[in-house]
Design a protein around this motif. Structure first.
Motif, short mmCIF file in Angstrom:
data_model
loop_
_atom_site.label_atom_id
_atom_site.label_comp_id
_atom_site.label_asym_id
_atom_site.label_seq_id
_atom_site.Cartn_x
_atom_site.Cartn_y
_atom_site.Cartn_z
N GLY A 66 -35.98 22.23 -7.14
CA GLY A 66 -36.35 21.86 -8.50
C GLY A 66 -35.48 20.56 -8.97
N VAL A 67 -35.18 19.83 -8.00
CA VAL A 67 -34.04 18.52 -8.47
C VAL A 67 -35.11 17.61 -7.82
CG1 VAL A 67 -32.08 17.39 -8.32
CG2 VAL A 67 -32.24 20.15 -8.53
N LEU A 68 -35.44 16.67 -8.71
CA LEU A 68 -35.98 15.40 -8.09
C LEU A 68 -35.38 14.42 -7.43
CD1 LEU A 68 -38.44 13.13 -8.95
CD2 LEU A 68 -36.88 12.32 -10.34
N HIS A 69 -35.94 14.28 -5.86
CA HIS A 69 -35.18 13.59 -4.81
C HIS A 69 -33.85 13.82 -4.57
CE1 HIS A 69 -38.46 9.89 -5.78
NE2 HIS A 69 -39.02 11.09 -5.18
N LEU A 70 -33.57 15.00 -4.70
CA LEU A 70 -32.32 15.60 -4.12
C LEU A 70 -31.85 15.67 -2.65
CD1 LEU A 70 -29.89 17.59 -4.75
CD2 LEU A 70 -31.08 19.50 -3.98
N ILE A 71 -32.84 15.37 -1.76
CA ILE A 71 -32.85 15.22 -0.50
C ILE A 71 -33.47 13.62 -0.16
CG2 ILE A 71 -33.38 16.00 1.97
CD1 ILE A 71 -31.85 17.90 0.05
N GLY A 72 -32.49 13.10 0.79
CA GLY A 72 -33.00 11.73 1.24
C GLY A 72 -32.68 11.65 2.54
N ALA A 73 -32.69 10.43 3.17
CA ALA A 73 -32.55 10.37 4.73
C ALA A 73 -31.26 10.77 5.26
CB ALA A 73 -32.87 8.72 5.03
N ASP A 97 -38.87 17.21 -4.32
CA ASP A 97 -37.47 17.27 -4.08
C ASP A 97 -36.99 16.49 -2.98
OD1 ASP A 97 -37.55 19.40 -6.26
OD2 ASP A 97 -36.95 20.91 -4.72
N VAL A 98 -37.77 15.80 -2.41
CA VAL A 98 -37.48 15.05 -1.12
C VAL A 98 -37.88 13.79 -1.41
CG1 VAL A 98 -37.80 14.51 1.22
CG2 VAL A 98 -37.71 17.11 0.32
N ASP A 99 -36.83 12.67 -1.29
CA ASP A 99 -37.48 11.31 -1.38
C ASP A 99 -38.16 11.00 -0.02
OD1 ASP A 99 -37.36 8.39 -1.34
OD2 ASP A 99 -35.54 8.12 -1.81
N ALA A 103 -36.79 9.90 3.62
CA ALA A 103 -36.66 10.78 4.55
C ALA A 103 -37.90 10.69 5.64
CB ALA A 103 -37.04 12.25 3.99
N SER A 104 -38.81 10.24 5.39
CA SER A 104 -39.99 10.12 6.42
C SER A 104 -39.57 8.97 7.47
CB SER A 104 -41.16 9.78 6.01
OG SER A 104 -41.17 8.24 5.17
N THR A 105 -38.53 8.02 7.15
CA THR A 105 -38.07 7.26 8.60
C THR A 105 -37.20 7.98 9.47
OG1 THR A 105 -35.97 6.71 7.32
CG2 THR A 105 -37.84 5.49 6.82
N VAL A 106 -36.59 9.36 9.33
CA VAL A 106 -36.05 9.99 10.23
C VAL A 106 -36.61 11.42 10.80
CG1 VAL A 106 -33.63 8.79 9.70
CG2 VAL A 106 -34.57 11.19 8.44
N ALA A 107 -37.66 11.93 9.84
CA ALA A 107 -38.12 13.46 9.81
C ALA A 107 -39.27 13.07 11.14
CB ALA A 107 -38.59 13.93 8.76
N SER A 108 -39.21 14.04 11.94
CA SER A 108 -40.67 13.96 12.93
C SER A 108 -41.96 14.55 11.88
CB SER A 108 -40.34 14.99 14.02
OG SER A 108 -40.25 16.46 13.57
#
Length: 137
Positions: A66-73, A97-99, A103-108
């Motif tokens: 519940g935290v905006l963009h808490l997770i990044g690359a 919660d994910v930028d 994040a899409s630059t490293v996630a599969s």
């Protein structure tokens, strides 16, 4: 979310999974379901010290804090699967919660917000309603 992961061929047995969020509605039940699938589960949250140290060890990261963009690359190991359960309304629209762009630059694989977990939740609710109705007849 379990069926979403399974339908995408994500191996849960033996996988390191980090659930970010400890709510009674999402985080805790999801952690229990993942344990039933023999995943190794870590429950973290927005106050976890060095959150990246926990998430970088994971093959699957589920953000439900519940935290905006808490997770990044910087929180995602190369090739990890990321599920974003959070939803936030901003001036630019809905986001999670994910930028996503970072994040899409490293996630599969990564779920978008909107359009990811929300429709899947509705589909699962309908499937469970149908099952319950069939059991009643």
């Amino acid at each position: 979310m379990i069926s979403l992961l399974e339908n995408e061929g994500v191996q849960l047995q033996g996988a390191n999974v980090v659930v970010i969020g400890r709510s009674d509605l999402v985080g805790k039940p999801l952690a229990q379901l993942l344990l039933q699938k023999n995943a190794t589960v870590t429950v973290a949250h927005s106050k976890t010290k060095d959150l990246a140290a926990a998430t970088l060890q994971a093959q699957v990261v589920i953000a439900a804090a519940g935290v905006l963009h808490l997770i990044g690359a910087e929180h995602i190991s190369a090739g990890a699967v990321v599920i974003d359960v959070g939803i936030h309304r901003t001036e630019d629209g809905l986001t999670g919660d994910v930028d996503f762009s970072a994040a899409s630059t490293v996630a599969s694989k990564i779920t978008p917000v909107p359009g990811g977990v929300g429709p899947m939740t509705i589909a699962e609710l309908l499937r469970n309603t149908l099952k319950a109705a069939q059991l009643q007849s």
